[in-house]
Design a protein around this motif. Structure first.
Motif, mmCIF file in Angstrom:
data_model
loop_
_atom_site.group_PDB
_atom_site.id
_atom_site.type_symbol
_atom_site.label_atom_id
_atom_site.label_comp_id
_atom_site.label_asym_id
_atom_site.label_seq_id
_atom_site.Cartn_x
_atom_site.Cartn_y
_atom_site.Cartn_z
ATOM 1 N N ILE A 145 33.235 -7.206 -15.788
ATOM 2 C CA ILE A 145 33.867 -8.522 -15.952
ATOM 3 C C ILE A 145 33.327 -9.190 -17.211
ATOM 4 O O ILE A 145 32.113 -9.288 -17.400
ATOM 5 C CB ILE A 145 33.568 -9.429 -14.733
ATOM 6 C CG1 ILE A 145 33.946 -8.717 -13.429
ATOM 7 C CG2 ILE A 145 34.293 -10.761 -14.865
ATOM 8 C CD1 ILE A 145 35.403 -8.364 -13.293
ATOM 9 N N PRO A 146 34.201 -9.681 -18.100
ATOM 10 C CA PRO A 146 33.720 -10.333 -19.327
ATOM 11 C C PRO A 146 32.940 -11.610 -19.022
ATOM 12 O O PRO A 146 33.181 -12.265 -18.001
ATOM 13 C CB PRO A 146 35.024 -10.663 -20.078
ATOM 14 C CG PRO A 146 36.069 -9.802 -19.467
ATOM 15 C CD PRO A 146 35.668 -9.599 -18.045
ATOM 16 N N PRO A 147 31.995 -11.988 -19.892
ATOM 17 C CA PRO A 147 31.303 -13.276 -19.731
ATOM 18 C C PRO A 147 32.311 -14.427 -19.694
ATOM 19 O O PRO A 147 33.331 -14.401 -20.400
ATOM 20 C CB PRO A 147 30.420 -13.358 -20.971
ATOM 21 C CG PRO A 147 30.205 -11.930 -21.380
ATOM 22 C CD PRO A 147 31.484 -11.232 -21.049
ATOM 23 N N ASN A 148 32.012 -15.445 -18.887
ATOM 24 C CA ASN A 148 32.945 -16.558 -18.695
ATOM 25 C C ASN A 148 33.230 -17.333 -19.972
ATOM 26 O O ASN A 148 34.297 -17.935 -20.109
ATOM 27 C CB ASN A 148 32.384 -17.528 -17.654
ATOM 28 C CG ASN A 148 32.316 -16.923 -16.275
ATOM 29 O OD1 ASN A 148 33.010 -15.957 -15.981
ATOM 30 N ND2 ASN A 148 31.483 -17.485 -15.416
ATOM 31 N N SER A 149 32.290 -17.341 -20.889
ATOM 32 C CA SER A 149 32.429 -18.154 -22.088
ATOM 33 C C SER A 149 33.243 -17.481 -23.185
ATOM 34 O O SER A 149 33.420 -18.048 -24.264
ATOM 35 C CB SER A 149 31.035 -18.510 -22.637
ATOM 36 O OG SER A 149 30.270 -17.334 -22.844
ATOM 37 N N LEU A 150 33.759 -16.271 -22.894
ATOM 38 C CA LEU A 150 34.497 -15.520 -23.902
ATOM 39 C C LEU A 150 35.938 -15.281 -23.461
ATOM 40 O O LEU A 150 36.212 -14.981 -22.298
ATOM 41 C CB LEU A 150 33.807 -14.181 -24.167
ATOM 42 C CG LEU A 150 32.374 -14.295 -24.705
ATOM 43 C CD1 LEU A 150 31.728 -12.922 -24.804
ATOM 44 C CD2 LEU A 150 32.357 -14.997 -26.052
ATOM 45 N N PHE A 151 36.850 -15.394 -24.408
ATOM 46 C CA PHE A 151 38.284 -15.240 -24.151
ATOM 47 C C PHE A 151 38.650 -13.762 -24.284
ATOM 48 O O PHE A 151 39.388 -13.358 -25.181
ATOM 49 C CB PHE A 151 39.056 -16.114 -25.142
ATOM 50 C CG PHE A 151 40.532 -16.197 -24.887
ATOM 51 C CD1 PHE A 151 41.066 -16.017 -23.631
ATOM 52 C CD2 PHE A 151 41.403 -16.479 -25.932
ATOM 53 C CE1 PHE A 151 42.429 -16.107 -23.404
ATOM 54 C CE2 PHE A 151 42.769 -16.576 -25.731
ATOM 55 C CZ PHE A 151 43.280 -16.387 -24.457
ATOM 56 N N TRP A 152 38.097 -12.951 -23.370
ATOM 57 C CA TRP A 152 38.305 -11.505 -23.413
ATOM 58 C C TRP A 152 39.169 -11.054 -22.245
ATOM 59 O O TRP A 152 39.050 -11.571 -21.128
ATOM 60 C CB TRP A 152 36.961 -10.767 -23.338
ATOM 61 C CG TRP A 152 36.146 -10.849 -24.582
ATOM 62 C CD1 TRP A 152 36.516 -11.397 -25.777
ATOM 63 C CD2 TRP A 152 34.810 -10.373 -24.751
ATOM 64 N NE1 TRP A 152 35.494 -11.290 -26.681
ATOM 65 C CE2 TRP A 152 34.435 -10.667 -26.091
ATOM 66 C CE3 TRP A 152 33.897 -9.727 -23.925
ATOM 67 C CZ2 TRP A 152 33.185 -10.330 -26.608
ATOM 68 C CZ3 TRP A 152 32.648 -9.396 -24.435
ATOM 69 C CH2 TRP A 152 32.300 -9.693 -25.764
ATOM 70 N N LYS A 153 40.003 -10.053 -22.513
ATOM 71 C CA LYS A 153 40.835 -9.480 -21.465
ATOM 72 C C LYS A 153 39.980 -8.628 -20.514
ATOM 73 O O LYS A 153 38.926 -8.128 -20.893
ATOM 74 C CB LYS A 153 41.938 -8.609 -22.081
ATOM 75 C CG LYS A 153 42.962 -9.373 -22.904
ATOM 76 C CD LYS A 153 44.019 -8.432 -23.456
ATOM 77 C CE LYS A 153 45.058 -9.183 -24.271
ATOM 78 N NZ LYS A 153 46.089 -8.259 -24.835
ATOM 79 N N TYR A 154 40.480 -8.479 -19.305
ATOM 80 C CA TYR A 154 39.825 -7.593 -18.346
ATOM 81 C C TYR A 154 40.077 -6.153 -18.760
ATOM 82 O O TYR A 154 41.206 -5.729 -18.964
ATOM 83 C CB TYR A 154 40.383 -7.841 -16.943
ATOM 84 C CG TYR A 154 39.905 -6.857 -15.910
ATOM 85 C CD1 TYR A 154 38.581 -6.821 -15.518
ATOM 86 C CD2 TYR A 154 40.799 -5.953 -15.322
ATOM 87 C CE1 TYR A 154 38.134 -5.916 -14.561
ATOM 88 C CE2 TYR A 154 40.370 -5.056 -14.365
ATOM 89 C CZ TYR A 154 39.043 -5.035 -13.990
ATOM 90 O OH TYR A 154 38.603 -4.135 -13.041
ATOM 91 N N ASP A 155 39.001 -5.387 -18.922
ATOM 92 C CA ASP A 155 39.102 -3.993 -19.346
ATOM 93 C C ASP A 155 37.986 -3.200 -18.668
ATOM 94 O O ASP A 155 36.835 -3.229 -19.111
ATOM 95 C CB ASP A 155 38.979 -3.885 -20.863
ATOM 96 C CG ASP A 155 39.051 -2.444 -21.358
ATOM 97 O OD1 ASP A 155 39.291 -1.533 -20.528
ATOM 98 O OD2 ASP A 155 38.858 -2.232 -22.581
ATOM 99 N N PRO A 156 38.298 -2.498 -17.550
ATOM 100 C CA PRO A 156 37.263 -1.776 -16.812
ATOM 101 C C PRO A 156 36.906 -0.407 -17.397
ATOM 102 O O PRO A 156 36.114 0.324 -16.801
ATOM 103 C CB PRO A 156 37.890 -1.624 -15.423
ATOM 104 C CG PRO A 156 39.362 -1.544 -15.697
ATOM 105 C CD PRO A 156 39.618 -2.418 -16.896
#
Length: 450
Positions: A145-156
């Motif tokens: 799960i990306p850090p909350n403070s970053l606008f990153w897509k979910y990528d497992p």
């Protein structure tokens, strides 16, 4: 009955959630006292809860306005870093004053906002139980799960996981001094040292007002973590006057970008320009820190300093927001799709979830312009998939349990002194007039009452 103490940041979003939980517990016969600085007092008393003042000299009335003004001047990680510094200062105050305040007030159990890292250690020191309440996106870290403070897509994928690990390493650098402070007090009180903040959360129950359907698929949450659904209580919200007579029959677009971002005049100007040719009525709430007279906007929007958000969202066709978690969940509770412009703190993480669940579109503050805004607004208004997904989330929220489930979990944990497991919460956890229903929601199976 139990005397609960509440420890949380003195911000409206966190206080509204905690006050709603406190009001639910008070209705069940418990006593609830909020331990807070002067800026929290009016909201707490309006919710008819007890208030115990702390930090009178260090945090005088108006302190939060000073903090807000500073955060407005910052962006991205600078805003996160400053927020962590404020949290550290608040933690020092908590360690110094709250133990004595708890003993003086006779508080028997704590509800600790996850953003107040001192709370759990104080509870351990005093030997009283505590529940962790996540009023922002949960801080529990998980490599997929990306850090909350970053606008990153979910990528497992392995690439995504590697990216996330690097992101967490960067984020955790800012938290080292705060963890050091907490451990200094733990040493002083002869408590085990924390290796990370995940160890500071309650071992009895951790609750969030998210529903799992709105979150990325979590696989490593503790078994006593609960997605309870929203903590809204309109009855404790302060009355806000509004010119309802100016509303038309046109679709309503509600705009709110938070108290901290009300100085971003250029964002409001872009939003107004992007909506000027739409057959829709624009209502802009400035967050209370800016006068409507300062705004010269295209079209004929209704511009107010503050708005009755819950009431307007019942009429809205679209919300344009900074992706604050409360506004996002309140919109989805009404089946309203979203265009998000995340700015700082956990807003990028919320915006990433808005895009991932397809309840709306998100545009980074660095990329926002009139053209992109116009395209996103028209897309969300005209394509049925966004409304359908917003209604899907609305149904999930309605079935989640909300305040009733949260209070059930809290009462169960405090009365038994045992962890309340999401998969084994039984009918015995409920009073005789409540009917539990099993609801499997992605990663968590939990019971709710209605």
């Amino acid at each position: 009955m139990t005397h609960f103490g509440i420890i949380c940041p003195a911000t409206t979003s966190h206080l509204n959630c905690m006050a709603a939980i406190g009001s639910e517990l008070k209705q069940r016969g418990h006593r609830v006292t909020v331990l807070g600085i002067a800026d929290a007092e009016s909201l707490v008393l309006a919710a008819n809860l007890d208030f115990h003042l702390i930090g009178e000299s260090d945090f005088p009335e108006g302190y939060m306005q000073v903090v807000s003004d500073k955060i407005r001047s910052l962006k991205g990680f600078n805003a996160v870093k400053y927020t962590l510094l404020r949290i550290s200062k608040g933690a020092e105050l908590c360690f110094r004053e709250i133990p004595k305040a708890i003993q003086t007030a006779g508080i028997e159990a704590l509800l600790v906002d996850q953003a107040t890292p001192a709370g759990g250690t104080i509870a351990e020191h005093l030997g009283i139980p505590f529940i962790t309440v996540c009023n922002a996106l949960m801080f529990n870290q998980e490599d997929s799960i990306p850090p909350n403070s970053l606008f990153w897509k979910y990528d497992p994928s392995w690439i995504g996981i590697l990216r996330n690990k690097i992101g967490y390493a960067f984020v955790n650098r800012f938290g080292k001094s705060l963890l050091k402070l907490v451990n200094e007090w733990r040493r002083k009180w002869n408590l085990p040292i924390y290796q990370n903040f995940d160890q500071s959360y309650s071992k009895l129950a951790q609750i969030t007002h998210l529903v799992a359907e709105f979150d990325f698929p979590k696989k490593e949450l503790p078994p006593h973590f609960h997605f309870t659904g929203t903590y809204f209580n309109a009855a404790i919200r302060e009355f806000v006057d509004f010119p309802y007579d100016k509303l038309t029959d046109q679709p309503l677009i509600y705009v709110y970008v938070g108290n901290l971002q009300s100085h971003l005049f250029w964002v409001f100007e872009m939003i107004a320009q992007a909506c000027v040719d739409l057959d829709a009525q624009l209502v802009i709430a400035l967050g209370g820190n800016t006068s409507p007279e300062q705004m010269k906007l295209a079209g004929d929007p209704i511009v107010v300093s503050r708005a009755p958000q819950l009431e307007l969202l019942q009429r809205a066709s679209l919300t344009i927001t900074h992706a604050g978690l409360n506004t996002t969940l309140e919109s989805l509770s009404n089946g309203v799709p979203i265009v998000a412009i995340p700015i700082s703190n956990d807003q990028p993480g919320v915006a990433a979830r808005i895009a991932w669940t397809k309840v709306g579109e998100a545009i980074s503050i660095k990329q926002v312009n009139v053209k992109r805004l116009g395209q996103a607004i028209k897309q969300v208004l005209t394509k049925s998939v966004y409304k359908e997904n917003a209604l899907r989330l609305q149904k999930a929220i309605e079935q989640s349990g909300g305040l009733s489930l949260a209070a059930n979990i809290i009462e169960n944990a405090i009365s038994t002194g045992q962890p309340v497991l999401a998969e084994t919460l039984s009918a015995s956890s409920f009073t005789s007039d409540q009917k539990p229903r099993e609801n499997l929601s992605k990663n968590n199976a939990y019971l709710t009452s209605q």
